[in-house]
Design a protein around this motif. Structure first.
Motif, PDB file in Angstrom:
ATOM      1  N   PHE A 196      40.901  34.606  33.298  1.00  0.00           N
ATOM      2  CA  PHE A 196      42.245  34.968  32.876  1.00  0.00           C
ATOM      3  C   PHE A 196      42.206  35.817  31.609  1.00  0.00           C
ATOM      4  N   PHE A 231      47.674  39.387  38.545  1.00  0.00           N
ATOM      5  CA  PHE A 231      46.330  38.808  38.536  1.00  0.00           C
ATOM      6  C   PHE A 231      45.520  39.252  39.745  1.00  0.00           C
ATOM      7  N   ASN A 232      46.110  39.270  40.929  1.00  0.00           N
ATOM      8  CA  ASN A 232      45.367  39.711  42.125  1.00  0.00           C
ATOM      9  C   ASN A 232      45.118  41.212  42.125  1.00  0.00           C
ATOM     10  N   ARG A 238      41.948  41.395  40.235  1.00  0.00           N
ATOM     11  CA  ARG A 238      40.802  40.972  41.059  1.00  0.00           C
ATOM     12  C   ARG A 238      40.437  42.051  42.076  1.00  0.00           C
ATOM     13  N   TYR A 265      41.389  39.217  32.627  1.00  0.00           N
ATOM     14  CA  TYR A 265      42.570  39.853  33.214  1.00  0.00           C
ATOM     15  C   TYR A 265      43.499  40.375  32.123  1.00  0.00           C
ATOM     16  N   TYR A 298      43.752  28.303  44.287  1.00  0.00           N
ATOM     17  CA  TYR A 298      42.634  28.774  43.463  1.00  0.00           C
ATOM     18  C   TYR A 298      42.917  28.469  42.001  1.00  0.00           C
ATOM     19  N   SER A 305      50.720  33.450  37.277  1.00  0.00           N
ATOM     20  CA  SER A 305      49.920  33.780  36.087  1.00  0.00           C
ATOM     21  C   SER A 305      49.799  35.285  35.899  1.00  0.00           C
ATOM     22  N   CYS A 306      50.826  36.007  36.320  1.00  0.00           N
ATOM     23  CA  CYS A 306      50.816  37.461  36.232  1.00  0.00           C
ATOM     24  C   CYS A 306      51.591  37.931  35.008  1.00  0.00           C
ATOM     25  N   ILE A 320      42.419  29.083  38.285  1.00  0.00           N
ATOM     26  CA  ILE A 320      41.912  30.250  37.558  1.00  0.00           C
ATOM     27  C   ILE A 320      41.069  29.801  36.362  1.00  0.00           C
ATOM     28  N   THR A 338      49.352  28.537  39.081  1.00  0.00           N
ATOM     29  CA  THR A 338      48.753  29.227  40.215  1.00  0.00           C
ATOM     30  C   THR A 338      48.583  30.719  39.908  1.00  0.00           C
ATOM     31  N   PRO A 339      47.754  31.428  40.693  1.00  0.00           N
ATOM     32  CA  PRO A 339      47.571  32.860  40.460  1.00  0.00           C
ATOM     33  C   PRO A 339      48.867  33.668  40.485  1.00  0.00           C
TER      34      PRO A 339
END
Length: 407
Positions: free
Chosen positions: A95, A72-73, A76, A98, A88, A61-62, A90, A57-58
């Motif tokens: 990615f 990640f957000n 965005r 990012y 969502y 995925s940081c 990705i 998930t987002p």
């Protein structure tokens, strides 16, 4: 933080994927001088097929930064896109973008050259670059990603090195297989999504699965964990690895994992969050192409320019133009050719060949650190995912800084 022609750095970071970039960012935060080498996100851009989506998930995925402001957000938002929640998927290219943004913002001194060799030297290590430059440092962080550890099962040994067989890590574009029959060996996200991409590109995939069925994950019951029903939050708390108290422990206290016996750790690294597809993938697989469950692979041979797979199950033989091994990765120090043979021999390993690591992710060779998948046998399955970058990079940054102060 040191460039060419300046004072030698305290540390060198090898690799510029999520774990390497996070380690560099935390070394900076700890006030440690360093040089970092590698092509940003190369393993993701060159070793994963175009059109892929991340399974995680987002929020899981940081890439970790000490400030906590480069997730990640955050990317965005700064790119003028809206924030997204757990439902969502990705896209791979987003990615990679990012990760490249994170590198520009947090590791701008990254040098886009490869390390050719690491060997022991008085007081630390000598790192030789591909262009011949030599760098000495007291500490080295090995973050070479997944590709050195690509695993090919022994049943495919007869095809190894031929044009008839490859590992998923060798392909950035599966459209080259259009019109071909491709046997995909595996049951996880890589196998199922690769087969879906092959089908959508005009190939004819057949998935060969050892186990009795294909497993898909459950969709999140809320986009934001705090909005989940109270009873769900109590009985199955959220974590970056998924819901449940077990997943919460693996995600939040990986330092505890290293106290388990060797055999218990090995089983959990292999089976926790084992082969399964993402919840959104099922509709791109089921009923669209053959998936042979309950068919362990027995042997493979080349016959007149094609492949013949011997299977255990109702279908005993499968012919294909190519075999795609989606058989995962297994950490093994012996496969890290970048390390001098003397260093490799000096590293204490598990029975499987993974490095045994101390709490600061330091190996038995003082000053030599491993992160990412290479650390999974010590700290658990969270090291297989991007969300593990915080634990790993934070620990490495603190430990290298402490070694520097003690020198």
């Amino acid at each position: 933080m040191q460039g060419r022609g300046t004072v030698e750095p305290e540390a060198v970071v090898i690799g510029a994927g999520p774990y390497g970039l996070a380690a560099a960012a935390h070394l900076r935060g700890a006030g440690v001088s360093f040089r970092a080498f590698g092509e940003p996100m190369a393993g993701w851009r060159e070793g994963m097929p175009a059109g892929m989506f991340l399974k995680s998930t987002p929020r899981a995925s940081c890439i970790s930064d000490p400030s906590g402001r480069y997730g990640f957000n955050d990317y965005r938002h700064r790119a003028g896109r809206g924030t997204v929640g757990d439902t969502y998927p990705i896209p791979l290219d987003e990615f990679v973008e990012y990760g490249e943004w994170f590198q520009r913002e947090r590791v701008p001194e990254l040098e886009r050259t490869q390390v050719a060799r690491v060997e022991g030297a008085p007081g630390g290590f000598r790192v030789t670059l591909e262009d011949g430059e030599s760098v000495t440092a007291r500490s080295v962080v090995v973050s070479t990603g997944l590709r050195p550890f690509a695993y090919l099962p022994p049943e495919l040994a007869a095809l190894a090195g031929s044009d008839l067989c490859s590992h998923t890590s060798e392909h950035a574009d599966l459209r080259k297989f259009a019109g071909q029959r491709v046997a995909v060996v595996g049951a996880g996200q890589s196998a199922l999504e690769s087969a879906a991409l092959l089908h959508e590109a005009g190939a004819s995939p057949t998935v060969v699965v050892r186990g009795p069925r294909v497993i898909y994950g459950e969709p999140p019951d809320a986009d934001v964990p705090s909005t989940r029903p109270l009873i769900a939050r109590v009985t199955r708390p959220s974590s970056n690895l998924g819901p449940g108290w077990g997943m919460r422990a693996y995600a939040d206290i990986p330092w505890l994992f290293r106290f388990l016996p060797d055999d218990a750790r090995a089983v959990r690294v292999r089976k926790v969050l084992g082969p399964a597809g993402a919840w959104w993938l099922e509709e791109r697989v089921d009923g669209l192409f053959p998936v042979l469950t309950g068919h362990p692979l027995a042997a493979a041979e080349a016959v007149d320019g094609t492949v013949r797979l011997s299977l255990e199950g109702p279908t005993e033989l499968l012919e294909a133009d190519h075999v795609l091994a989606a058989t995962g990765y297994r950490a093994n120090v012996a496969r890290l050719a970048v390390l001098d043979e003397g260093l490799r021999r000096a590293i204490r390993t598990t029975a499987a060949g993974a490095p045994r690591l101390a709490p600061g992710l330091e190996s038995s060779v003082p000053g030599l650190y491993f992160t990412g998948l290479a650390a999974a046998d010590t700290f658990g399955p969270v090291m297989r995912f991007v969300c593990g970058t915080h634990f790993a990079a934070h620990r490495i940054g603190r430990h290298v800084a402490a070694r520097s102060r003690a020198a």
